[in-house]
Every structure is written in structure tokens, then in C-alpha cells.
Design a protein around this motif. Sequence first.
Motif, PDB file in Angstrom:
ATOM      1  N   ARG A 145      86.492 -24.162  21.032  1.00  0.00           N
ATOM      2  CA  ARG A 145      87.799 -24.827  21.104  1.00  0.00           C
ATOM      3  C   ARG A 145      87.745 -25.987  22.100  1.00  0.00           C
ATOM      4  N   MET A 149      88.093 -30.166  21.381  1.00  0.00           N
ATOM      5  CA  MET A 149      89.077 -31.032  22.047  1.00  0.00           C
ATOM      6  C   MET A 149      88.394 -32.129  22.856  1.00  0.00           C
ATOM      7  N   THR A 160      95.201 -33.723  19.652  1.00  0.00           N
ATOM      8  CA  THR A 160      96.377 -33.398  18.837  1.00  0.00           C
ATOM      9  C   THR A 160      96.599 -31.886  18.808  1.00  0.00           C
ATOM     10  N   SER A 161      96.915 -31.329  19.964  1.00  0.00           N
ATOM     11  CA  SER A 161      97.161 -29.886  20.052  1.00  0.00           C
ATOM     12  C   SER A 161      98.024 -29.587  21.267  1.00  0.00           C
ATOM     13  N   HIS A 259     102.419 -23.821  17.544  1.00  0.00           N
ATOM     14  CA  HIS A 259     101.365 -24.819  17.727  1.00  0.00           C
ATOM     15  C   HIS A 259     101.819 -26.132  17.117  1.00  0.00           C
ATOM     16  N   GLY A 261     100.392 -29.856  16.214  1.00  0.00           N
ATOM     17  CA  GLY A 261      99.188 -30.665  16.113  1.00  0.00           C
ATOM     18  C   GLY A 261      98.324 -30.300  14.929  1.00  0.00           C
ATOM     19  N   SER A 262      97.132 -30.856  14.930  1.00  0.00           N
ATOM     20  CA  SER A 262      96.206 -30.715  13.810  1.00  0.00           C
ATOM     21  C   SER A 262      95.866 -29.261  13.526  1.00  0.00           C
ATOM     22  N   TYR A 263      95.727 -28.943  12.239  1.00  0.00           N
ATOM     23  CA  TYR A 263      95.307 -27.597  11.835  1.00  0.00           C
ATOM     24  C   TYR A 263      93.913 -27.264  12.371  1.00  0.00           C
ATOM     25  N   HIS A 265      92.972 -27.407  15.242  1.00  0.00           N
ATOM     26  CA  HIS A 265      93.111 -26.776  16.561  1.00  0.00           C
ATOM     27  C   HIS A 265      94.010 -25.536  16.536  1.00  0.00           C
ATOM     28  N   LEU A 266      94.274 -24.983  15.362  1.00  0.00           N
ATOM     29  CA  LEU A 266      95.167 -23.823  15.281  1.00  0.00           C
ATOM     30  C   LEU A 266      94.660 -22.633  16.096  1.00  0.00           C
ATOM     31  N   ASN A 268      93.813 -22.642  19.025  1.00  0.00           N
ATOM     32  CA  ASN A 268      94.453 -22.683  20.345  1.00  0.00           C
ATOM     33  C   ASN A 268      95.724 -21.837  20.346  1.00  0.00           C
ATOM     34  N   GLU A 304      99.352 -35.023  14.238  1.00  0.00           N
ATOM     35  CA  GLU A 304      99.798 -34.670  15.587  1.00  0.00           C
ATOM     36  C   GLU A 304     101.204 -34.074  15.612  1.00  0.00           C
TER      37      GLU A 304
END
Length: 315
Positions: A145, A149, A160-161, A259, A261-263, A265-266, A268, A304
Amino acid sequence: MISISFSLDRSIEIAKPIEEVFQFVADFNNWRSWSAWIIQEPQCPVTIEGEPNTQGHKQTWDGDLIGKGSISIASLFENQYLDFDLHFFAPWKSHSKTQFKFSPIEMADGSEGTSVTWAMQGSLPVFMFFFKKMMTAMIGSDYERGLAMLKEKLETGSVTSAVDINGVSEQKGFYYIGYPVTCHKKDISQKVSPLFEKLCTADLPKPDKVLTVVNKFDMVSEQCDMVVAFAYPNKPDFTVPDGMIMADMPNHQALEVLHTGSYHHLSNGWTTLMCYLRHAKLKANKRLKEYEVYLNSPAEVPSEQLKTAIYAPLK
């Protein structure tokens, strides 16, 4: 005390020259923007000491959710490696060694790039031998992760998270119809996206929710068993199309994490959900499945601004 050792590493390629990547990672003032832990607790107090890119440069954090600890540069060789001493003080005490290794590479378009490897070596008390595989998997996931980032921050200038813990609330039950899928974590996007397209073009009534229900996720093997689905407040009275399944989720209490932002980074959001469950001593309802609900779509907003609510049903 007798202990057992462990080690792990994760790597990523970044489309930036090695000098730029090294200098960025060697400065703790930059870490908040890509930290796999600070994103779970953005308000966590962080103290930075010493000069960046020098031995002794240090970062200390004092969080509630992510615990307390410090990391400092133990040694370095410019544009090649950074060695760190990592100390945790709470929720338990431990000491580990971590490294970043940097290698110049040529990207597909011929530009300069950098291969970054993040590694750790540590030990566990012998009575915790059963936890070794799980712990290395969890830390490895954190490193993945963080590296994702770091790559986005260096290549685009932003990450974008963002994650918000919305707490426990009552959730109304629903019925869901969709396509089951089993795959490795790294293949989720490749496997799930076509199923959502197939679902959206199927001859189904407009849903109340669009979601993914997670039947099972094995942290060590990283295998996922999910259902990509439409949800309805009442039991559908139409025939379930071939290849789809129907199931229901009763009324329940759930912990919700949002969450934004971008998928990509899901994870996170999911990691924050699981950490907060442990931190708040909440008990997951193992009879009910965890799930994520897509509050908007890539067809409506830029990546985002995508919003995904993630739920863990509770006892």
C-alpha cells in the motif's frame, strides 16, 4: 527469550530518476503523504528530528489507532540504499531493521526510472510462532500500500486516497444478485471490472445499491471469494439470470469506513476498517459478510472523487 526470525520485501517501479526518488524517501517530511499507516490516522502527532538524507534523521509518531513508535536512518549510501532502525513502543514493544534499496531502470518509453525495494527483518517470541505467516502477510500488505502511494505521489504529485471512520450505525437488510468470482488479490481489478460491465448491461431492474460482497479473504494466500452485485430492499420477483446468484443480508449493525479516491487504493479503507475493529474492541459478526458499496462511479466523477463505503457487520 527464544525468538524466531522473519523477513519480507516488496518492490515497485517508479517512473522517476533514481536521484529524485532517493531524496524523497530519505526525507521524513515527505512520509506523511504516502505512509500506509498515517493514512489510517491522519491526525496522528508526528515529530521529525535531524537533517533529511543524513544518519540519525528520525521520525516519531504517537497514535491511538496506529500505535507509538520511531524510525531513524541508521546508515545510507546515496542513490543505492537506506537502512533504518524501527522501534515500536505500543501496542507492543519491538525492534526491527528495515531497508529501502534503489536501482536505476529504463521505463517502457525509454525514460529514466527507479526500482524500489522495501524490506524488513525482525523476530517474534517463540510462543507466537503460529502468527509468523499472518504477520509477514500483514506487513507485506502495508508495504504494498505504501509503495503504491509513493509511486503515485512521485509520478503525479498527489495521492488519490483518503479514509474516514464513520463509526457504528444500523444498516437495513437487502437482497443482492450478482456474479461470484474467486481470484488472487492482484487480479481483482482485472477480474471484477468485466463482471461489473456485464452486470450493468444485464436486463435487471435499477438497483438500490451497487456493491461487492466479500465471502472470504485469506490474508496469507491473498485469495478472494466475492460477489459483484446489485442490491434491492425487497426480495426480487424476477428470475435470476444464468451465472448469477441471489442471497440476502439481514438488518444489522456495522462499522463503516469511507474511502475517497481511486479504487487502486481501496485496501487503505479495508485495512483501516480491520485496525479500528481491533482498536475499538468491536466484535465482527462472522455469520454475515463484509461488503463495500459504491456511492458513485468512474462514469460520473474523476478517480480522486470516487466514494466507497466499506462495512463490517457486528455482533
